[in-house]
Design a protein around this motif. Structure first.
Motif, short mmCIF file in Angstrom:
data_model
loop_
_atom_site.label_atom_id
_atom_site.label_comp_id
_atom_site.label_asym_id
_atom_site.label_seq_id
_atom_site.Cartn_x
_atom_site.Cartn_y
_atom_site.Cartn_z
N THR A 127 -5.91 -21.78 -38.85
CA THR A 127 -7.10 -22.03 -38.04
C THR A 127 -7.54 -23.48 -38.16
OG1 THR A 127 -7.82 -19.75 -38.42
CG2 THR A 127 -9.47 -21.28 -37.59
N LEU A 128 -7.52 -24.01 -39.39
CA LEU A 128 -7.94 -25.40 -39.61
C LEU A 128 -6.99 -26.38 -38.92
CD1 LEU A 128 -9.69 -27.55 -40.81
CD2 LEU A 128 -8.62 -27.17 -43.05
N VAL A 129 -5.69 -26.14 -39.00
CA VAL A 129 -4.74 -27.01 -38.29
C VAL A 129 -5.02 -26.98 -36.79
CG1 VAL A 129 -2.30 -27.35 -37.69
CG2 VAL A 129 -2.94 -26.87 -40.06
N GLY A 130 -5.30 -25.80 -36.27
CA GLY A 130 -5.65 -25.70 -34.85
C GLY A 130 -6.87 -26.54 -34.50
N LYS A 131 -7.89 -26.51 -35.37
CA LYS A 131 -9.11 -27.31 -35.15
C LYS A 131 -8.80 -28.81 -35.21
CE LYS A 131 -11.97 -23.81 -34.80
NZ LYS A 131 -12.57 -23.48 -33.48
N ILE A 132 -7.94 -29.19 -36.13
CA ILE A 132 -7.55 -30.61 -36.24
C ILE A 132 -6.84 -31.06 -34.97
CG2 ILE A 132 -6.05 -32.23 -37.46
CD1 ILE A 132 -6.61 -30.56 -40.03
N ALA A 290 -3.17 -28.82 -47.51
CA ALA A 290 -2.01 -28.40 -46.73
C ALA A 290 -2.21 -28.69 -45.25
CB ALA A 290 -1.74 -26.91 -46.96
N ALA A 291 -3.40 -28.34 -44.73
CA ALA A 291 -3.69 -28.57 -43.31
C ALA A 291 -3.64 -30.06 -42.97
CB ALA A 291 -5.04 -27.98 -42.96
N ALA A 292 -4.17 -30.88 -43.89
CA ALA A 292 -4.16 -32.33 -43.67
C ALA A 292 -2.72 -32.85 -43.62
CB ALA A 292 -4.94 -33.03 -44.78
N ILE A 309 -11.87 -31.32 -40.72
CA ILE A 309 -11.98 -30.68 -42.03
C ILE A 309 -13.43 -30.57 -42.48
CG2 ILE A 309 -11.51 -31.04 -44.50
CD1 ILE A 309 -8.70 -31.89 -43.76
N VAL A 310 -14.20 -31.63 -42.33
CA VAL A 310 -15.59 -31.58 -42.82
C VAL A 310 -16.48 -30.70 -41.94
CG1 VAL A 310 -15.39 -33.82 -43.96
CG2 VAL A 310 -16.30 -33.71 -41.63
N GLU A 311 -16.06 -30.45 -40.69
CA GLU A 311 -16.83 -29.58 -39.80
C GLU A 311 -16.46 -28.10 -39.95
OE1 GLU A 311 -16.09 -30.94 -35.85
OE2 GLU A 311 -17.10 -32.87 -36.14
N PHE A 312 -15.34 -27.82 -40.58
CA PHE A 312 -14.76 -26.47 -40.56
C PHE A 312 -15.58 -25.49 -41.41
CE2 PHE A 312 -11.33 -23.51 -42.11
CZ PHE A 312 -11.14 -22.87 -40.90
N PRO A 313 -16.09 -24.40 -40.79
CA PRO A 313 -16.93 -23.46 -41.54
C PRO A 313 -16.17 -22.34 -42.25
CG PRO A 313 -16.93 -22.86 -39.23
CD PRO A 313 -16.04 -24.08 -39.35
N GLY A 314 -14.86 -22.28 -42.03
CA GLY A 314 -14.08 -21.18 -42.59
C GLY A 314 -13.77 -20.16 -41.51
N VAL A 315 -13.14 -19.05 -41.91
CA VAL A 315 -12.74 -18.02 -40.95
C VAL A 315 -13.37 -16.68 -41.32
CG1 VAL A 315 -10.55 -19.14 -40.42
CG2 VAL A 315 -10.63 -17.45 -42.24
N GLU A 316 -13.48 -15.84 -40.32
CA GLU A 316 -14.05 -14.52 -40.52
C GLU A 316 -13.18 -13.71 -41.48
OE1 GLU A 316 -15.98 -11.07 -37.61
OE2 GLU A 316 -14.29 -12.29 -36.91
N HIS A 317 -13.83 -12.92 -42.31
CA HIS A 317 -13.17 -12.01 -43.26
C HIS A 317 -12.54 -12.73 -44.45
CE1 HIS A 317 -13.88 -8.98 -40.24
NE2 HIS A 317 -13.08 -9.59 -39.38
N ARG A 318 -12.83 -14.02 -44.66
CA ARG A 318 -12.26 -14.75 -45.80
C ARG A 318 -13.41 -15.39 -46.57
NH1 ARG A 318 -9.71 -14.38 -49.38
NH2 ARG A 318 -7.69 -15.21 -49.93
N ILE A 319 -13.92 -14.68 -47.57
CA ILE A 319 -15.11 -15.08 -48.35
C ILE A 319 -16.21 -15.51 -47.38
CG2 ILE A 319 -15.91 -16.23 -50.45
CD1 ILE A 319 -13.13 -16.90 -51.21
N GLU A 320 -16.44 -14.67 -46.41
CA GLU A 320 -17.41 -14.93 -45.33
C GLU A 320 -18.80 -14.49 -45.78
OE1 GLU A 320 -18.30 -13.27 -40.79
OE2 GLU A 320 -16.73 -12.39 -42.05
N TYR A 321 -19.74 -15.41 -45.77
CA TYR A 321 -21.12 -15.08 -46.15
C TYR A 321 -21.74 -14.18 -45.08
CZ TYR A 321 -26.07 -15.66 -47.29
OH TYR A 321 -27.39 -15.43 -47.59
#
Length: 456
Positions: A127-132, A290-292, A309-321
């Motif tokens: 997901t992060l690579v896609g955002k980059i 790794a994504a970088a 990277i600094v904007e990335f909030p994470g993905v759903e279902h992965r230590i999601e608050y």
């Protein structure tokens, strides 16, 4: 068999999960004589898809195995289908090629592939690579085990498009020609041993990600995970390590708390501070490194990498608050489908955790999970088919604050009874979801719905 060779060919697609249904539809568009097969009933597969098959005149074999395998020109199997089934063996003996959905998508696509695999962190990193790539204004499709069948985007892909692909071991064990410009193996810990049987076989399946790469390609791989890094010995591509613990002659690593990349000429490119990350935990520092590295060696500029990277909030279902109830924080880590992922989540949240775990254990050993409970976990709330195995391992290390519940709603209520202000309730099952849910997303969504009921 490429896209211009498909028309008129008789092709069997085995397994009508998400990727199997997509394969049927795309092959039908190309004029193939497609036959859909699944051992389940039509209703269990998808009534809407059954209507599609009927409308389009696509023959289907439900609740049975196919015969006369020699009459097919090609067989395509879904990731959840074992390649060792007897009728697949018969097909091979008859000279019929058997491939997976990822291989089919590669043959039908015009895009350039990035393939990301590993035991844990694949979805976050992909997901992060896609955002980059989006930040760098690259034409991009984020596909694969992340939830979008690769083949569903293959026909519309163009030569300037990047297919950023999360690849599971199930997908990789059936590749033949698949070729990624940049591949990545994030880590390697026990998982899916009910399918692969041994760690050697599991690692070999992961190593398929670079089987067709050459010196013009790149393999990004975890230097700190020695079992994982050893796989690179057989790789012909340029090996790009990433490390959270050591400075590297080339690759992505930390200088103090700064993420940097050292290129092939020894030039160090700063990316960002780890304190700028919104995603928590050492494992997410590794995912970001790794994504970088993946993005940089695919030609993306450092500034686009930093911004994404600094904007990335994470993905759903992965230590999601998921929310705060009476001073108790709730986290959804339903994607934690193995022991290593659950331990990573425990280490990220550190202490005062009430853990919900259990499900389909996939023949794992839960000793490592049990050994990481003391000092971190106040109580262990279990559900699912293999809850007793987790309990047995926990009691061996004299962890006795264990509660067994019948379903997710009962688990969440029990956690709320046990929790005090400042505690954290974490769903990180260390198991697959298939004994109670269709997938981990459905399990995570149910957990979040239960938490929302507490908030009402």
């Amino acid at each position: 068999m490429m896209r211009d060779e498909v028309k008129g060919k008789k092709i069997l697609v085995v397994g009508m999960g998400k990727s199997g249904k997509a394969a049927v539809q795309e092959l039908h568009k190309l004029g193939a004589q497609v036959v859909a097969q699944d051992v389940h009933t039509v209703d269990a597969v998808d009534p809407k898809f059954a209507k599609y098959l009927e409308k389009e005149g696509v023959p289907a074999l439900f609740e049975c195995n196919p015969d006369n395998m020699g009459e097919y020109d090609l067989v395509v199997i879904s990731p959840g289908v074992s390649p060792d089934l007897s009728f697949l063996q018969e097909a091979r003996l008859s000279g019929v090629e058997v491939i997976g959905e990822l291989e089919l998508a590669y043959r039908l696509s015009k895009g350039t592939f990035i393939a990301i695999t590993g035991t844990n962190g694949k979805t976050t990193t992909t997901t992060l690579v896609g955002k980059i790539f989006e930040k760098a204004r690259r034409k991009t499709a984020v596909v694969g085990n992340i939830g979008v069948a690769v083949v569903s985007k293959a026909l519309e892909s163009t030569e300037d498009e990047w297919m950023v692909t999360e690849a599971s071991s199930f997908q990789l064990e059936t590749v033949k020609e698949f070729h990624a410009k940049v591949s990545a193996i994030l880590n390697l810990t026990p998982d899916h041993l009910n399918r692969h049987k041994t760690m050697e076989a599991y690692g070999a399946a992961k190593a398929q990600v670079f089987r067709n790469q050459d010196e013009n390609d790149y393999l990004v791989i975890n230097y700190d995970d020695k079992t994982c890094f050893a796989l690179a010995e057989k790789c012909k591509a340029t090996v790009v390590p990433f490390s959270r613990k050591e400075e590297l002659k080339m690759g992505a690593f930390l200088q103090d708390d700064e993420m940097v990349i050292r290129d092939e000429n020894g030039i160090v490119r700063p990316i960002c501070s780890i304190h700028d990350l919104k995603i928590i935990g050492d494992h997410n520092v590794e995912n970001a490194l790794a994504a970088a590295a993946i993005s940089f060696f695919a030609g993306v500029d450092p500034e686009s990498i930093r911004e994404a990277i600094v904007e990335f909030p994470g993905v759903e279902h992965r230590i999601e608050y998921c929310g705060l109830v009476d001073g108790v924080k709730f986290y959804n880590d339903s994607k934690g489908t193995n022991v290593d992922a659950a331990v990573i989540a425990l280490k990220a949240l550190k202490e005062r955790i009430i853990l919900i775990a259990g499900g389909d254990g996939k023949a794992q050993n839960f000793t490592e999970l049990a050994e990481n409970l003391q000092g971190r976990v106040k109580a262990l709330v279990l559900l699912g088919r293999d809850a007793n195995q987790i309990e047995a391992c926990a009691r061996k290390v004299r962890f006795d604050a264990i509660y067994n519940e019948k379903d997710m709603n009962a688990c969440v209520k029990k956690c709320m009874e046990l929790a005090e202000e400042g505690d954290k309730v974490l769903l990180s099952p260390a198991c697959a979801s298939w004994d109670m849910y269709d997938n981990y997303e459905q399990r995570g969504d149910h957990f979040k719905a239960c938490v929302q009921q507490l908030l009402c």
